[in-house]
Scaffold this motif. Sequence first.
Motif, mmCIF file in Angstrom:
data_model
loop_
_atom_site.group_PDB
_atom_site.id
_atom_site.type_symbol
_atom_site.label_atom_id
_atom_site.label_comp_id
_atom_site.label_asym_id
_atom_site.label_seq_id
_atom_site.Cartn_x
_atom_site.Cartn_y
_atom_site.Cartn_z
ATOM 1 N N PHE A 161 -0.918 7.232 0.729
ATOM 2 C CA PHE A 161 -2.095 7.932 1.215
ATOM 3 C C PHE A 161 -2.882 7.045 2.175
ATOM 4 C CE2 PHE A 161 -1.203 9.723 -2.979
ATOM 5 C CZ PHE A 161 -1.141 11.072 -2.670
ATOM 6 N N ASP A 162 -3.574 7.685 3.111
ATOM 7 C CA ASP A 162 -4.451 6.934 4.021
ATOM 8 C C ASP A 162 -5.444 6.093 3.229
ATOM 9 O OD1 ASP A 162 -3.165 8.227 6.094
ATOM 10 O OD2 ASP A 162 -4.814 9.608 6.527
ATOM 11 N N GLY A 205 -6.207 -1.254 1.062
ATOM 12 C CA GLY A 205 -5.483 -2.498 1.315
ATOM 13 C C GLY A 205 -6.155 -3.335 2.392
ATOM 14 N N ILE A 206 -6.620 -2.689 3.439
ATOM 15 C CA ILE A 206 -7.336 -3.397 4.510
ATOM 16 C C ILE A 206 -8.636 -3.989 3.967
ATOM 17 C CG2 ILE A 206 -8.573 -3.100 6.693
ATOM 18 C CD1 ILE A 206 -6.470 -0.898 7.360
ATOM 19 N N GLU A 207 -9.363 -3.189 3.195
ATOM 20 C CA GLU A 207 -10.619 -3.684 2.625
ATOM 21 C C GLU A 207 -10.367 -4.885 1.714
ATOM 22 O OE1 GLU A 207 -12.132 -0.086 0.864
ATOM 23 O OE2 GLU A 207 -13.261 0.417 2.677
ATOM 24 N N TYR A 208 -9.291 -4.843 0.939
ATOM 25 C CA TYR A 208 -8.948 -5.972 0.072
ATOM 26 C C TYR A 208 -8.614 -7.216 0.904
ATOM 27 C CZ TYR A 208 -6.620 -8.993 -3.229
ATOM 28 O OH TYR A 208 -6.260 -10.081 -3.972
ATOM 29 N N MET A 254 0.106 -5.009 9.929
ATOM 30 C CA MET A 254 0.453 -3.893 9.060
ATOM 31 C C MET A 254 1.869 -3.422 9.367
ATOM 32 S SD MET A 254 -3.298 -2.088 9.160
ATOM 33 C CE MET A 254 -2.656 -0.524 8.729
ATOM 34 N N SER A 255 2.789 -3.765 8.494
ATOM 35 C CA SER A 255 4.172 -3.306 8.628
ATOM 36 C C SER A 255 4.319 -2.037 7.785
ATOM 37 C CB SER A 255 5.137 -4.392 8.157
ATOM 38 O OG SER A 255 5.041 -5.526 8.964
ATOM 39 N N VAL A 280 0.806 -1.219 0.000
ATOM 40 C CA VAL A 280 0.000 0.000 0.000
ATOM 41 C C VAL A 280 0.842 1.274 0.000
ATOM 42 C CG1 VAL A 280 -1.975 -1.124 1.099
ATOM 43 C CG2 VAL A 280 -0.267 0.017 2.517
ATOM 44 N N LEU A 281 2.147 1.157 0.170
ATOM 45 C CA LEU A 281 3.038 2.316 0.156
ATOM 46 C C LEU A 281 3.980 2.221 -1.038
ATOM 47 C CD1 LEU A 281 3.979 2.449 3.960
ATOM 48 C CD2 LEU A 281 2.130 3.668 2.780
#
Length: 69
Positions: free
Chosen positions: A38-39, A45-48, A67-68, A30-31
Motif C-alpha cells: 500500500f502507498d 517506510g520513508i517516515e521511519y 527506493m527499490s 515496505v512491500l
Amino acid sequence: HGTHVAAIAAGKADTGSGVAPEAKLLAVKVLNDQGYGFDSSVIAGIEYAVDPDGDPATDDGADIINMSL
C-alpha cells in the motif's frame, strides 16, 4: 535489486569497493514477498528512514533514500 544497489553504494571487498564504502545502510521493507503493498506502507517506510527513533531532536535519519520498489 536492492542488495545490488546497496553493494554498488557501500560494498567493501578485497576485489573492489562501492562508491561510499564507509556508508551506513538502513534497510526498510515496505512491500510483501510478491512485491505488492500500500502507498501508506511506503510512506511509513520513508517516515521511519527519516527519523528511526521517532525523536526529531536526534540526528539519526537517513541522508539519502534509495527506493527499490
